[in-house]
Design a protein around this motif. Structure first.
Motif, PDB file in Angstrom:
ATOM      1  N   UNK A   1       0.847  -1.172   0.000  1.00 28.31           N
ATOM      2  CA  UNK A   1       0.000   0.000   0.000  1.00 28.31           C
ATOM      3  C   UNK A   1       0.896   1.241   0.000  1.00 28.31           C
ATOM      4  N   UNK A   2       0.395   2.335  -0.541  1.00 25.24           N
ATOM      5  CA  UNK A   2       1.201   3.554  -0.582  1.00 25.24           C
ATOM      6  C   UNK A   2       1.480   4.156   0.800  1.00 25.24           C
ATOM      7  N   UNK A   3       0.587   3.900   1.762  1.00 29.17           N
ATOM      8  CA  UNK A   3       0.784   4.459   3.109  1.00 29.17           C
ATOM      9  C   UNK A   3       0.095   3.573   4.142  1.00 29.17           C
ATOM     10  N   UNK A   7      -3.512   1.338   4.185  1.00 26.93           N
ATOM     11  CA  UNK A   7      -3.538  -0.048   4.645  1.00 26.93           C
ATOM     12  C   UNK A   7      -4.653  -0.247   5.670  1.00 26.93           C
ATOM     13  N   UNK A   8      -4.792   0.695   6.582  1.00 25.47           N
ATOM     14  CA  UNK A   8      -5.851   0.622   7.596  1.00 25.47           C
ATOM     15  C   UNK A   8      -7.226   0.777   6.944  1.00 25.47           C
ATOM     16  N   UNK A   9      -7.331   1.642   5.935  1.00 23.36           N
ATOM     17  CA  UNK A   9      -8.603   1.803   5.218  1.00 23.36           C
ATOM     18  C   UNK A   9      -9.013   0.495   4.545  1.00 23.36           C
ATOM     19  N   UNK A  10      -8.053  -0.199   3.948  1.00 26.75           N
ATOM     20  CA  UNK A  10      -8.361  -1.494   3.332  1.00 26.75           C
ATOM     21  C   UNK A  10      -8.806  -2.503   4.378  1.00 26.75           C
ATOM     22  N   UNK A  11      -8.118  -2.539   5.504  1.00 31.88           N
ATOM     23  CA  UNK A  11      -8.503  -3.458   6.583  1.00 31.88           C
ATOM     24  C   UNK A  11      -9.933  -3.187   7.030  1.00 31.88           C
ATOM     25  N   UNK A  12     -10.262  -1.933   7.241  1.00 25.87           N
ATOM     26  CA  UNK A  12     -11.624  -1.578   7.678  1.00 25.87           C
ATOM     27  C   UNK A  12     -12.652  -1.945   6.613  1.00 25.87           C
ATOM     28  N   UNK A  46       2.817  -0.358   6.225  1.00 25.79           N
ATOM     29  CA  UNK A  46       2.139  -0.203   4.934  1.00 25.79           C
ATOM     30  C   UNK A  46       1.652  -1.529   4.369  1.00 25.79           C
ATOM     31  N   UNK A  47       1.961  -2.625   5.030  1.00 27.90           N
ATOM     32  CA  UNK A  47       1.637  -3.947   4.506  1.00 27.90           C
ATOM     33  C   UNK A  47       0.333  -4.478   5.085  1.00 27.90           C
TER      34      UNK A  47
END
Length: 72
Positions: A1-3, A7-12, A46-47
């Motif tokens: 992920x770029x930041x 990464x947290x947005x994708x997790x959510x 970022x992962x």
């Protein structure tokens, strides 16, 4: 992920049931045998690490799962 924020947005996003249903539909469409039963998402900086739990019925598990995950 770029930041780490993305990464947290994708997790959510993956934690919402309707989004999990969308991922499960894509996963299940790749094989007659593979069925996604759960997702576990972890973030480290970022992962994003996504663990797929599934069943494969009578098919050879690793090949079917590799094909299914690669197409999600």
């Amino acid at each position: 992920m770029p930041s780490a924020k993305r990464a947290v947005e994708l997790k959510r996003w993956l934690e919402f049931p309707e989004n999990q249903f969308q991922v499960a539909s894509a996963f299940n469409s790749t094989s007659r045998f593979a069925r996604l039963s759960a997702l576990k998402v972890n973030v480290a900086g970022r992962y994003v690490y996504i663990r797929f739990r599934s069943t494969t019925g009578d098919a050879m598990g690793l090949w079917v799962l590799h094909s299914s995950v690669a197409r999600c």
